[in-house]
Write an enzyme that holds these catalytic residues in place. Structure first.
Site, short mmCIF file in Angstrom:
data_model
loop_
_atom_site.label_atom_id
_atom_site.label_comp_id
_atom_site.label_asym_id
_atom_site.label_seq_id
_atom_site.Cartn_x
_atom_site.Cartn_y
_atom_site.Cartn_z
N GLU A 1 -0.14 3.94 0.99
CA GLU A 1 -0.14 5.39 1.67
C GLU A 1 1.49 5.83 2.47
O GLU A 1 1.68 5.51 3.24
CB GLU A 1 -1.34 3.96 2.40
N GLU B 1 -10.35 -1.32 13.86
CA GLU B 1 -10.36 -2.68 13.07
C GLU B 1 -8.92 -3.56 12.68
O GLU B 1 -7.89 -4.10 11.80
CB GLU B 1 -10.61 -1.83 11.37
N ARG C 1 0.80 -1.11 -0.15
CA ARG C 1 0.49 0.05 0.02
C ARG C 1 1.20 1.12 -0.19
O ARG C 1 1.74 1.76 0.98
CB ARG C 1 -0.82 -0.12 1.12
N SER D 1 -11.56 -6.53 6.90
CA SER D 1 -12.64 -6.18 6.09
C SER D 1 -13.34 -7.19 5.11
O SER D 1 -12.28 -7.78 4.82
CB SER D 1 -11.86 -4.61 5.26
N ARG E 1 0.14 2.17 13.19
CA ARG E 1 -0.37 0.60 12.65
C ARG E 1 -0.61 1.15 10.93
O ARG E 1 -1.64 -0.04 10.61
CB ARG E 1 -2.18 1.08 12.93
N HIS E 2 0.42 1.58 10.12
CA HIS E 2 0.69 1.35 9.15
C HIS E 2 1.59 1.18 8.44
O HIS E 2 2.79 1.92 8.34
CB HIS E 2 -0.07 2.83 8.20
N ARG F 1 -1.58 -6.09 12.11
CA ARG F 1 -2.32 -5.29 13.75
C ARG F 1 -2.46 -6.54 14.59
O ARG F 1 -2.79 -5.75 15.80
CB ARG F 1 -3.42 -4.63 12.98
P1 AMO Z 1 -8.40 -4.07 4.01
O1 AMO Z 1 -8.16 -2.35 2.55
O2 AMO Z 1 -8.50 -3.53 4.76
O3 AMO Z 1 -9.74 -4.64 3.04
O4 AMO Z 1 -7.71 -4.21 4.08
C1 AMO Z 1 -7.34 -5.68 5.04
C2 AMO Z 1 -6.85 -5.36 6.28
O5 AMO Z 1 -5.77 -4.78 6.28
C3 AMO Z 1 -5.11 -4.19 7.45
N1 AMO Z 1 -4.67 -3.65 7.19
C4 AMO Z 1 -3.12 -2.68 7.01
N2 AMO Z 1 -2.26 -3.39 8.06
C5 AMO Z 1 -1.21 -2.47 8.35
N3 AMO Z 1 -0.72 -1.45 7.84
C6 AMO Z 1 -1.72 -1.54 6.48
N4 AMO Z 1 -0.73 0.29 5.75
C7 AMO Z 1 -2.64 -1.59 6.47
N5 AMO Z 1 -3.84 -1.61 6.13
C8 AMO Z 1 -4.69 -2.58 5.58
C9 AMO Z 1 -6.31 -3.84 8.15
C10 AMO Z 1 -7.95 -4.48 6.61
O6 AMO Z 1 -8.94 -4.99 7.94
N6 AMO Z 1 -9.63 -6.66 -0.21
C11 AMO Z 1 -10.12 -6.31 1.15
C12 AMO Z 1 -10.48 -7.85 1.58
C13 AMO Z 1 -11.31 -7.87 1.83
O7 AMO Z 1 -12.38 -8.00 1.15
O8 AMO Z 1 -11.57 -9.31 1.35
C14 AMO Z 1 -8.74 -5.18 1.71
O9 AMO Z 1 -7.85 -5.69 1.47
O10 AMO Z 1 -6.53 -4.72 9.18
P1 ATP Z 2 -8.37 0.58 6.37
O1 ATP Z 2 -7.47 1.05 4.89
O2 ATP Z 2 -9.58 -0.51 5.62
O3 ATP Z 2 -9.19 1.96 5.59
P2 ATP Z 2 -7.15 1.29 7.75
O4 ATP Z 2 -7.29 1.15 9.62
O5 ATP Z 2 -5.50 1.39 7.68
O6 ATP Z 2 -7.84 1.31 7.13
P3 ATP Z 2 -7.36 4.27 6.49
O7 ATP Z 2 -8.57 4.70 5.49
O8 ATP Z 2 -6.26 3.98 5.61
O9 ATP Z 2 -7.97 3.41 7.40
O10 ATP Z 2 -7.08 5.19 7.38
C1 ATP Z 2 -8.46 5.42 8.73
C2 ATP Z 2 -7.98 5.98 9.89
O11 ATP Z 2 -5.98 6.27 10.16
C3 ATP Z 2 -8.02 7.78 9.46
O12 ATP Z 2 -9.19 8.04 9.75
C4 ATP Z 2 -6.37 8.05 10.55
O13 ATP Z 2 -7.22 7.90 11.32
C5 ATP Z 2 -5.74 7.31 10.46
N1 ATP Z 2 -4.70 7.94 9.70
C6 ATP Z 2 -4.30 7.38 8.30
N2 ATP Z 2 -3.20 8.25 7.55
C7 ATP Z 2 -2.89 9.43 8.23
C8 ATP Z 2 -1.96 9.78 9.18
N3 ATP Z 2 -1.47 10.56 7.80
N4 ATP Z 2 -1.65 10.67 9.81
C9 ATP Z 2 -2.43 10.09 10.88
N5 ATP Z 2 -3.51 9.71 10.95
C10 ATP Z 2 -3.54 8.74 9.55
#
Ligand code: AMO
Ligand code: ATP
Length: 467
Positions: free
Chosen positions: A235, A386, A233, A389, A241-242, A441
């Site tokens: 991002e 979370e 990703r 998903s 947590r990312h 996570r």
């Molecule tokens: P989603 O984008 O929510 O769903 O990702 C699934 C799960 O992956 C974890 N996650 C992460 N962990 C670490 N770093 C990140 N940047 C990050 N982003 C997401 C979260 C999240 O719940 N295709 C769908 C899944 C599906 O529908 O089967 C998907 O990718 O725990």
């Molecule tokens: P998913 O990818 O399934 O949506 P996620 O929990 O990682 O899972 P994101 O949409 O990536 O969801 O991010 C959700 C939340 O993460 C945002 O509402 C925000 O609070 C936080 N976040 C994301 N990027 C940043 C950042 N650069 N700085 C601070 N907070 C962040």
């Protein structure tokens, strides 16, 4: 293992945790293998010179050595889970790799908690302690030494355990373990969070998920598939947590009547993972939690994960004072707030929100038959965070094409990497649903670790691609 060798001579390879000379005639060493340490003694005698004792007492910490010695029961019982009740009386010692001095990082420091502000370069003083706590950055820069710490080894034993438990549970339910490509012709989750790749004279992308391919396998008559694989990703999120590369625990399955059948499998899987972690990895979990405290997670007493409609979640939050509209996405603090409300009402830290607004879900998500602004999709939470998903997917090419075009941002259903996916549903495909857990996570939250990077051997984030 040493127990069976008492009063016998053994030869083994090990790491030197520390060596110290007591006198000209006596030295002590702590020797380390895997998660346990054994004490060693070397005393000058007719057969052992003082030079040999001096040499052994000054072997640098973290050197790898081969020792030969006599196993003896320790004179006093040792009150430590990680130090053995035996000692080695050294006769021979050979240094294989002598560690350089000074070490860039002390393993002892890696056993201690992170300083409160983990991103700060500056290293803070531990309250009342002597040595400053070492920042996560310094540790990750010296990761091969950092990983030697018992606490870090334990994190990866638990992580390995989650994969084993995931696979064991789903294998019994008839899931086939698959490997889907990670070099793709299109972004599978849409949006801008995709790494572009120069692929000879073409453009390719690193997989944001196995989404397209796990569904294409359902269309290939695999009824139930699972995958444990890397997810990329792009991002630019510098949060605790990312990651830019993490491990997805994915599954996809055909259902008979209703996508709630699939939610049932995911719920049972989630409870099985956490129940089994408590049993199989208690030693590692306790060791880690002795440094990073986290309150025990409450599993539902009924054995059933509460299934809460998204609109009900919004209502609970509104009643608790949050300002939210019916189809709004929840912010991270709101998710945590809901976690506390669910614990009060349902007595568990684990729950699932069902029927998310369609607009905030990926384009492949099946709209709800009851309300076109909602969808047959769900997120799983532990204590307001979370971890998974998922959704029922569209298995009709026309509807899928339409939803891709109308998505924000729009996706071209005839694109180089999307056309085969959209078209695969033209020649027969059962209704199906699935989900994806983020492995790092799960491990981070379960162990109460302050940063997700601690759960990746060599983490990747926007600032880090090495080591
Ligand atoms: P989603 O984008 O929510 O769903 O990702 C699934 C799960 O992956 C974890 N996650 C992460 N962990 C670490 N770093 C990140 N940047 C990050 N982003 C997401 C979260 C999240 O719940 N295709 C769908 C899944 C599906 O529908 O089967 C998907 O990718 O725990
Ligand atoms: P998913 O990818 O399934 O949506 P996620 O929990 O990682 O899972 P994101 O949409 O990536 O969801 O991010 C959700 C939340 O993460 C945002 O509402 C925000 O609070 C936080 N976040 C994301 N990027 C940043 C950042 N650069 N700085 C601070 N907070 C962040």
């Amino acid at each position: 293992e040493v127990a069976s060798h008492v009063d016998k001579e053994i030869t083994f390879r090990c790491w030197v945790e520390n060596a110290r000379s007591q006198s000209a005639k006596l030295a002590f060493l702590n020797l380390r293998q895997n998660l346990s340490t054994i004490q060693a003694v070397i005393a000058a005698s007719d057969a052992l010179s003082k030079q040999m004792v001096k040499f052994c007492g000054t072997v640098p910490t973290e050197s790898t050595i081969v020792v030969t010695g006599l196993v003896k029961k320790a004179p006093e019982p040792i009150k430590s889970a990680s130090i053995q009740d035996y000692e080695i009386h050294i006769k021979k010692l050979f240094i294989e790799v002598k560690a350089e001095v000074p070490l860039p990082l002390q393993v002892d420091d890696a056993e201690r908690p992170l300083p409160a502000e983990t991103t700060a370069e500056e290293e803070q003083k531990e309250e009342g302690g002597e040595r400053p706590l070492v920042s996560l950055n310094t540790r990750l820069n010296n990761r091969t030494i950092d990983l030697r710490a018992k606490i870090n080894q334990s994190i990866f034993v638990v992580k390995s355990g989650v994969c084993a438990i995931f696979q064991e549970f789903l294998s019994k339910k008839g899931f086939t373990l698959v490997q889907t490509p990670k070099i793709l012709g299109a972004a599978s989750e849409g949006g801008a969070n995709v790494f572009e790749l120069k692929y000879f004279d073409r453009q390719a992308y690193l997989a944001q998920s196995p989404q397209f391919y796990k569904q294409m396998l359902i269309a290939s008559r695999f009824q139930r598939v699972m995958e444990i694989g890397p997810v990329f990703r792009a991002e630019n999120s510098n949060t605790a947590r990312h990651l830019t590369e993490f491990t997805g625990l994915d599954l996809e399955m055909e259902f008979q009547e209703h996508y709630h059948e699939v939610m049932g499998v995911l719920e049972d899987l989630m409870l099985f993972i956490f129940k089994e972690l408590n049993v199989r990895y208690k030693r590692e979990t306790d060791l880690i939690r002795s440094v990073y405290h986290v309150d025990d997670f409450k599993l539902p007493e009924s054995g059933k994960v509460p299934r809460i409609p998204f609109t009900e979640g919004i209502k609970m939050l509104r009643e608790a004072g949050e300002e939210l509209n019916d189809y709004d996405d929840l912010s991270t603090p709101q998710e945590k707030h809901l976690g506390r409300l669910v614990l009060e009402k349902y007595g568990t830290d684990f729950y699932v929100l069902d029927q998310f607004p369609l607009a905030i879900r990926p384009a492949y998500t099946m709209p709800s038959p009851h309300d076109p602004k909602l969808s047959n999709s769900y997120d799983f939470f532990m204590r307001g965070q979370e971890i998974c998903s998922g959704a029922q997917r569209i298995h009709d090419s026309e509807l899928l094409s339409k939803q891709m075009r109308e998505h924000d941002p729009p996706i071209d259903p005839n694109g180089a990497g999307t056309k085969d996916y959209v078209d695969c549903f033209r020649y027969g495909c059962p209704p199906h649903a699935g989900g994806g857990f983020g492995l790092e996570r799960i491990v981070q939250f379960w162990l109460g670790l302050p940063n997700i990077r601690m759960c990746s051997l060599f983490p990747r984030d926007p600032q880090r691609v090495a080591p």
